[in-house]
Design a protein around this motif. Structure first.
Motif, PDB file in Angstrom:
ATOM      1  N   LEU A   1       0.843  -1.158   0.012  1.00  0.00           N
ATOM      2  CA  LEU A   1       0.119  -0.017  -0.167  1.00  0.00           C
ATOM      3  C   LEU A   1       0.833   1.209  -0.085  1.00  0.00           C
ATOM      4  CD1 LEU A   1      -2.701   1.333   0.260  1.00  0.00           C
ATOM      5  CD2 LEU A   1      -2.474   1.262   2.513  1.00  0.00           C
ATOM      6  N   LEU A   2       0.982   1.843  -1.241  1.00  0.00           N
ATOM      7  CA  LEU A   2       1.768   3.243  -1.199  1.00  0.00           C
ATOM      8  C   LEU A   2       0.607   4.204  -1.025  1.00  0.00           C
ATOM      9  CD1 LEU A   2       4.146   4.712  -1.852  1.00  0.00           C
ATOM     10  CD2 LEU A   2       3.623   4.789  -4.426  1.00  0.00           C
ATOM     11  N   VAL A   3       0.826   4.973  -0.043  1.00  0.00           N
ATOM     12  CA  VAL A   3       0.068   5.945   0.442  1.00  0.00           C
ATOM     13  C   VAL A   3       0.577   7.446  -0.074  1.00  0.00           C
ATOM     14  CG1 VAL A   3      -0.649   7.344   2.636  1.00  0.00           C
ATOM     15  CG2 VAL A   3      -0.508   4.969   2.432  1.00  0.00           C
ATOM     16  N   ALA A   4      -0.550   8.132  -0.313  1.00  0.00           N
ATOM     17  CA  ALA A   4      -0.353   9.804  -0.382  1.00  0.00           C
ATOM     18  C   ALA A   4      -1.050  10.480   0.788  1.00  0.00           C
ATOM     19  CB  ALA A   4      -0.748  10.126  -1.840  1.00  0.00           C
ATOM     20  N   VAL A   5      -0.712  11.407   1.295  1.00  0.00           N
ATOM     21  CA  VAL A   5      -1.315  12.212   2.675  1.00  0.00           C
ATOM     22  C   VAL A   5      -1.469  13.572   1.631  1.00  0.00           C
ATOM     23  CG1 VAL A   5      -1.186  13.058   4.650  1.00  0.00           C
ATOM     24  CG2 VAL A   5       0.061  10.884   4.246  1.00  0.00           C
ATOM     25  N   THR A   6      -2.862  13.858   1.474  1.00  0.00           N
ATOM     26  CA  THR A   6      -3.036  15.244   0.767  1.00  0.00           C
ATOM     27  C   THR A   6      -3.855  16.121   1.716  1.00  0.00           C
ATOM     28  OG1 THR A   6      -5.025  14.339   0.237  1.00  0.00           O
ATOM     29  CG2 THR A   6      -3.173  13.761  -1.235  1.00  0.00           C
ATOM     30  N   GLU A   7      -3.767  17.307   1.343  1.00  0.00           N
ATOM     31  CA  GLU A   7      -4.697  18.472   1.911  1.00  0.00           C
ATOM     32  C   GLU A   7      -5.139  19.279   0.971  1.00  0.00           C
ATOM     33  OE1 GLU A   7      -3.876  21.681   5.663  1.00  0.00           O
ATOM     34  OE2 GLU A   7      -2.177  21.230   4.451  1.00  0.00           O
ATOM     35  N   ASN A   8      -6.296  19.556   1.050  1.00  0.00           N
ATOM     36  CA  ASN A   8      -7.003  20.707   0.065  1.00  0.00           C
ATOM     37  C   ASN A   8      -6.420  22.059   0.263  1.00  0.00           C
ATOM     38  OD1 ASN A   8      -8.827  18.849  -0.688  1.00  0.00           O
ATOM     39  ND2 ASN A   8     -10.644  19.347   0.696  1.00  0.00           N
ATOM     40  N   ALA A   9      -6.173  22.673  -0.795  1.00  0.00           N
ATOM     41  CA  ALA A   9      -5.614  24.041  -0.920  1.00  0.00           C
ATOM     42  C   ALA A   9      -6.049  24.946  -0.052  1.00  0.00           C
ATOM     43  CB  ALA A   9      -5.532  24.552  -2.248  1.00  0.00           C
ATOM     44  N   GLY A  10      -7.343  25.056   0.326  1.00  0.00           N
ATOM     45  CA  GLY A  10      -7.894  25.915   1.382  1.00  0.00           C
ATOM     46  C   GLY A  10      -7.287  25.790   2.604  1.00  0.00           C
ATOM     47  N   ASN A  11      -7.066  24.611   3.009  1.00  0.00           N
ATOM     48  CA  ASN A  11      -6.578  24.161   4.337  1.00  0.00           C
ATOM     49  C   ASN A  11      -5.510  24.768   4.839  1.00  0.00           C
ATOM     50  OD1 ASN A  11      -8.858  22.431   5.168  1.00  0.00           O
ATOM     51  ND2 ASN A  11      -8.144  20.838   4.065  1.00  0.00           N
ATOM     52  N   ALA A  12      -4.411  24.810   3.979  1.00  0.00           N
ATOM     53  CA  ALA A  12      -3.017  25.569   4.044  1.00  0.00           C
ATOM     54  C   ALA A  12      -3.237  26.953   4.796  1.00  0.00           C
ATOM     55  CB  ALA A  12      -2.414  25.491   2.951  1.00  0.00           C
ATOM     56  N   GLU A  13      -4.139  27.813   4.392  1.00  0.00           N
ATOM     57  CA  GLU A  13      -4.285  28.888   4.788  1.00  0.00           C
ATOM     58  C   GLU A  13      -4.438  29.169   6.339  1.00  0.00           C
ATOM     59  OE1 GLU A  13      -7.648  30.700   2.741  1.00  0.00           O
ATOM     60  OE2 GLU A  13      -6.603  30.441   0.820  1.00  0.00           O
ATOM     61  N   SER A  14      -4.954  27.919   6.749  1.00  0.00           N
ATOM     62  CA  SER A  14      -5.200  27.798   8.542  1.00  0.00           C
ATOM     63  C   SER A  14      -3.645  27.552   9.286  1.00  0.00           C
ATOM     64  CB  SER A  14      -6.231  26.730   8.826  1.00  0.00           C
ATOM     65  OG  SER A  14      -6.095  25.700   8.390  1.00  0.00           O
ATOM     66  N   ALA A  15      -2.780  27.150   8.386  1.00  0.00           N
ATOM     67  CA  ALA A  15      -1.447  26.813   9.027  1.00  0.00           C
ATOM     68  C   ALA A  15      -0.944  27.744  10.110  1.00  0.00           C
ATOM     69  CB  ALA A  15      -0.626  26.487   7.992  1.00  0.00           C
ATOM     70  N   ASP A  16      -1.156  28.986   9.692  1.00  0.00           N
ATOM     71  CA  ASP A  16      -0.597  30.165  10.674  1.00  0.00           C
ATOM     72  C   ASP A  16      -1.256  30.236  11.923  1.00  0.00           C
ATOM     73  OD1 ASP A  16       1.411  30.640   8.758  1.00  0.00           O
ATOM     74  OD2 ASP A  16       0.192  32.475   7.817  1.00  0.00           O
ATOM     75  N   GLN A  17      -2.569  29.765  11.856  1.00  0.00           N
ATOM     76  CA  GLN A  17      -3.483  30.026  13.019  1.00  0.00           C
ATOM     77  C   GLN A  17      -3.186  28.524  14.159  1.00  0.00           C
ATOM     78  OE1 GLN A  17      -4.910  31.012   9.963  1.00  0.00           O
ATOM     79  NE2 GLN A  17      -4.173  32.769  10.463  1.00  0.00           N
ATOM     80  N   ALA A  18      -2.626  27.533  13.530  1.00  0.00           N
ATOM     81  CA  ALA A  18      -2.553  26.226  14.234  1.00  0.00           C
ATOM     82  C   ALA A  18      -1.604  26.444  15.237  1.00  0.00           C
ATOM     83  CB  ALA A  18      -2.000  25.228  13.372  1.00  0.00           C
ATOM     84  N   GLY A  19      -2.042  25.750  16.587  1.00  0.00           N
ATOM     85  CA  GLY A  19      -1.238  26.023  17.722  1.00  0.00           C
ATOM     86  C   GLY A  19      -0.147  24.866  17.933  1.00  0.00           C
ATOM     87  N   SER A  20       0.892  25.080  18.559  1.00  0.00           N
ATOM     88  CA  SER A  20       1.933  24.041  18.857  1.00  0.00           C
ATOM     89  C   SER A  20       1.684  23.021  19.604  1.00  0.00           C
ATOM     90  CB  SER A  20       3.182  25.086  19.138  1.00  0.00           C
ATOM     91  OG  SER A  20       4.317  24.098  19.574  1.00  0.00           O
ATOM     92  N   VAL A  21       2.122  21.933  19.074  1.00  0.00           N
ATOM     93  CA  VAL A  21       1.890  20.657  19.947  1.00  0.00           C
ATOM     94  C   VAL A  21       3.313  20.246  20.646  1.00  0.00           C
ATOM     95  CG1 VAL A  21      -0.158  19.940  18.415  1.00  0.00           C
ATOM     96  CG2 VAL A  21       2.308  19.309  17.850  1.00  0.00           C
ATOM     97  N   GLY A  22       4.137  20.973  20.831  1.00  0.00           N
ATOM     98  CA  GLY A  22       5.386  20.678  21.533  1.00  0.00           C
ATOM     99  C   GLY A  22       6.133  19.715  20.854  1.00  0.00           C
ATOM    100  N   GLN A  23       6.564  19.001  21.551  1.00  0.00           N
ATOM    101  CA  GLN A  23       7.531  17.702  21.362  1.00  0.00           C
ATOM    102  C   GLN A  23       7.344  16.875  20.161  1.00  0.00           C
ATOM    103  OE1 GLN A  23      10.295  15.801  23.060  1.00  0.00           O
ATOM    104  NE2 GLN A  23      10.916  17.569  24.449  1.00  0.00           N
ATOM    105  N   THR A  24       5.994  16.668  19.972  1.00  0.00           N
ATOM    106  CA  THR A  24       5.498  15.829  18.921  1.00  0.00           C
ATOM    107  C   THR A  24       5.562  16.550  17.459  1.00  0.00           C
ATOM    108  OG1 THR A  24       3.836  14.710  20.145  1.00  0.00           O
ATOM    109  CG2 THR A  24       3.579  14.704  17.717  1.00  0.00           C
ATOM    110  N   GLY A  25       5.420  17.948  17.645  1.00  0.00           N
ATOM    111  CA  GLY A  25       5.710  18.786  16.395  1.00  0.00           C
ATOM    112  C   GLY A  25       7.042  18.927  16.023  1.00  0.00           C
TER     113      GLY A  25
END
Length: 216
Positions: A81-105
């Motif tokens: 199973l070769l996997v592609a992880v995708t994101e809709n273009a509109g979702n990328a705009e929310s990246a700046d508002q996403a909070g930090s998750v500490g060590q995992t990030g």
């Protein structure tokens, strides 16, 4: 994070034949984990190249023949199973508002993706931000335990620092369970000390010494 499986997913009795796309909701963004298609191959190769070791290993899309041949073999094998992880273009705009998750990030950014650069647009107007390959390996050892091999994991820079790498591994483990695997395993280059710390935190144990021998 929540995971939504498409209807009808489950074991078909033949490898990953019953697989259907799944959705991950993470840090206010939505990612889809789906089976890669032939049209995805150039973007996936660029993700594999965008790394210190990958840059030396991969020839790039200017030499497409070996990648096309490999994809055909993977796609024809129900245990791959070769996997592609995708994101809709509109979702990328929310990246700046996403909070930090500490060590995992931090682990996702510096240990799984390596030196990943910009993402590539996929054939369906979503953006490919990650990849990995899962293999179901039948074995007589361990009382016939079916093994889940996890390899070639990459997370693009555009999706780093929010815990996506950890979420993808958690998804892979659950996917393996659903398709009958009793053990997850992976290999990692000895130079990737950061990745090894990340795998330690996920619960992996360095129980074996891996070896490789080129046959060409």
């Amino acid at each position: 994070m929540t995971t939504e499986a498409a209807a009808g997913e489950g074991r078909s009795g033949r490898g990953f034949d019953g697989f259907a796309p799944e959705t991950l909701h993470l840090a206010g963004r939505t990612f889809v984990i789906r089976r890669a298609t032939e049209a995805d191959v150039p973007a996936l190769v660029e993700l594999l190249r965008d790394d210190i070791l990958g840059a030396a290993r991969e020839s790039g899309t200017e030499d497409a023949v070996p990648y096309a041949r490999a994809f055909a073999l993977i796609d024809a094998d129900p245990n791959q199973l070769l996997v592609a992880v995708t994101e809709n273009a509109g979702n990328a705009e929310s990246a700046d508002q996403a909070g930090s998750v500490g060590q995992t990030g931090t682990a996702d950014q510096t240990e799984i993706a390596g030196e990943a650069g910009s993402s590539d647009q996929s054939h369906d107007d979503s953006t490919i931000v990650g990849t990995l390959q899962l293999s179901l390996l039948p074995s007589l050892s361990r009382r016939g335990t079916l093994r889940l091999q996890i390899e070639a994991v990459r997370i693009d820079a555009s999706a780093q620092g929010i815990g996506l790498g950890t979420a993808v591994f958690e998804w892979a483990h659950e996917c393996g369970r659903r398709f009958g695997a009793g053990l997850a395993q992976l290999t990692t280059d000895k130079s990737r000390t950061g990745a090894q710390r990340f795998y330690d935190r996920l619960g992996y144990v360095a129980s074996h010494e891996g070896m490789k021998l080129p046959l060409d």
